[in-house]
Scaffold this active site. Structure first.
Site, PDB file in Angstrom:
ATOM      1  N   GLY A 200       0.807  -1.202   0.000  1.00 21.89           N
ATOM      2  CA  GLY A 200       0.000   0.000   0.000  1.00 21.89           C
ATOM      3  C   GLY A 200       0.846   1.261   0.000  1.00 21.89           C
ATOM      4  O   GLY A 200       0.508   2.252  -0.655  1.00 21.89           O
TER       5      GLY A 200
ATOM      6  N   GLU B   7      -4.491  -1.695  11.880  1.00 23.01           N
ATOM      7  CA  GLU B   7      -3.774  -2.886  11.423  1.00 23.01           C
ATOM      8  C   GLU B   7      -3.533  -3.895  12.542  1.00 23.01           C
ATOM      9  O   GLU B   7      -3.112  -5.033  12.281  1.00 23.01           O
ATOM     10  CB  GLU B   7      -2.436  -2.483  10.810  1.00 23.01           C
ATOM     11  CG  GLU B   7      -1.476  -1.842  11.785  1.00 23.01           C
ATOM     12  CD  GLU B   7      -0.313  -1.162  11.104  1.00 23.01           C
ATOM     13  OE1 GLU B   7       0.795  -1.209  11.665  1.00 23.01           O
ATOM     14  OE2 GLU B   7      -0.494  -0.578  10.024  1.00 23.01           O
TER      15      GLU B   7
END
Length: 467
Positions: A131, A350
């Site tokens: 990402g 996360e």
């Protein structure tokens, strides 16, 4: 006995694995191909380990982008070397940035970045499944005024990109999509970049959209004033990390009182020397292992203060029953107490896959909220967790932005990783507590932590009643 883990670099072929046809999975990305399985180490009780986790991926890739934009060379000590950071280094090399690596006596890597005039292409960048590469490098290309073709792994082609690309189009970049608009693959021509008074950006899908633009703001024509569109901002902690990183290196960042706008004047960043913190998010599964086995795990070099979202592990694990101390020597010690309490927790970001796995081992239900953006990560993590945690006996319900987890009778299972490093490490945590768990494609942890299988096995071997 204490075991200090030794850093090694494992290739997928070196991992202790077996191959077999997997049980059915509703989101099987391998399309019924033969899967690779790793027998997760089981430890009955009493871990007693010291685990040295590698450097932060989030900080490493931020520093690399900023070093590429600096006016003089930079030195980054304790640079993470993993798939995501290698992809970033390859991208910088494609722009003509000089890169020199040195291995230190302790095994860590120092990277010197020698900036220069950025190449204008045409260039081709492989984003892999990173990402930070797919979101951070297009703005760098915009600063260069370059023509660049971007692509990545098949799984990367469903990760959202539109907000950062729309913002670059507002600044004058031209983007052509080879497939679905707003996603990889695409080609960008930034030869006609323009100054804009303000750019509005939707950050509900990822904080990286804002971080990507902030990192290059100083180098854009006229600098940049950025405002988040109305609605939820995903992972604001990561935006705070970006702001602090910029300020640490001398960039003045004005943040609005509502923390929804940012302003950076044009300027020139000087070269810098920095040491990257350990990856506190990646430390999470190891720290959680202390609770899962009623043992003790120590992580050295834990910072006294940090902008990493992984710093929340201290609060989370304390609430779930751990005893935690942070010594003057920088060692964070987590001790299990024989109790794992359920938790209601918001904005785990996360950390959610590991936290959800630990909640499966708890003595009461848990609810994790504010994590809807995880549906656009390496996989739809909420759907994946709902499926995989059910395999080991939990009752899991996912909503648009939350997971409700009710622990049940634990049972062995084969757990899919979905090509997602955090799903793989969550599976390893479950395997530590549940004998007979296998994790599919543990090698996917090389995305941010190439040594994970060896570090995990070494940690498990310290248990008094290891299986």
């Amino acid at each position: 006995m204490l075991l200090r883990t030794v850093k090694t670099c494992l290739e997928p072929k070196d991992l202790p694995i077996s191959t077999a046809s997997a049980p059915g999975s509703p989101t099987d990305k391998l399309h019924n191909a033969e899967k690779t399985w790793w027998a997760a180490p089981h430890a009955a009780t009493g871990l007693d380990a010291i685990v040295s986790v590698p450097a932060s991926k989030s900080l490493t890739n931020r520093y690399l982008i900023l070093a590429a934009l600096a006016s003089s060379p930079s030195t980054i000590h304790n640079t993470l070397i993993s798939r995501d950071t290698e992809l970033m280094l390859d991208a910088l090399a494609a722009f003509g940035i000089g890169i020199e690596r040195t291995t230190q006596p302790d095994g860590s890597t120092t990277v010197a970045i020698i900036p220069g005039k950025l190449a204008t292409g045409p260039l081709s960048i492989d984003c892999g499944l990173a990402g930070t590469v797919m979101r951070f490098v297009p703005p760098l290309a915009a600063v260069a005024g370059a023509s660049v073709a971007f692509d990545g792994d098949e799984a990367a082609r469903v990760r959202p990109m539109a907000p950062v690309l729309d913002a670059l189009e507002t600044l004058g970049a031209r983007i052509e999509y080879a497939g679905t608009p707003g996603m990889l693959p695409f080609t960008m021509d930034a030869s006609a970049l323009q100054e804009r008074h303000e750019v509005l950006i939707d950050a509900s899908g990822s904080s990286q959209f804002i971080s990507a633009l902030l990192l290059v703001s100083q180098a854009l024509p006229g600098g940049l004033k950025l405002r988040a569109a109305a609605g939820h901002i995903a992972s604001p902690d990561h935006i705070a990390m970006t702001v602090q990183t910029l300020r640490e290196l001398g960039v003045e960042v004005a943040v609005g009182e509502d923390a929804r706008s940012w302003s950076i004047a044009p300027g020139q960043l000087s070269g810098f020397t920095i040491t990257v913190e350990p990856d506190l998010s990646n430390a999470g599964p190891f720290l959680a292992a202390a609770l899962a086995t009623n043992g003790t795990v120590r992580v050295p070099f834990w910072p006294a203060s940090t902008t990493q979202v992984g710093g929340k592990w201290v609060q989370i694990l304390s609430r779930m029953g751990a005893e935690i101390s942070h010594g003057e020597d920088g060692v964070l010690t987590v001790r299990g107490t024989g109790v794992i309490r359920g938790i209601d927790y918001a904005d785990a970001s996360e950390l959610a896959p590991t936290l959800a796995a630990l909640c499966t081992l708890a003595d009461s239900p848990s609810k994790l909220t504010g994590i809807g953006h995880l549906r656009g990560h390496e996989t739809d993590r909420l759907a994946a967790l709902e499926t995989e945690l059910a395999k080991v006996g939990a009752t899991v319900t996912s909503t648009d932005d939350a997971l409700e987890i009710i622990p049940g009778t634990l049972q062995a299972a084969d757990l899919d990783s979905y090509e997602d490093h955090r799903m793989a490490t969550a599976g390893a945590l479950l395997g530590l507590a549940i004998e007979g768990v296998r994790v599919e494609n543990i090698a996917t942890t090389a995305k941010t932590m190439p040594d994970f299988p060896q570090l995990w096995s070494d940690m498990a071997a310290t248990a008094k009643g290891q299986g």
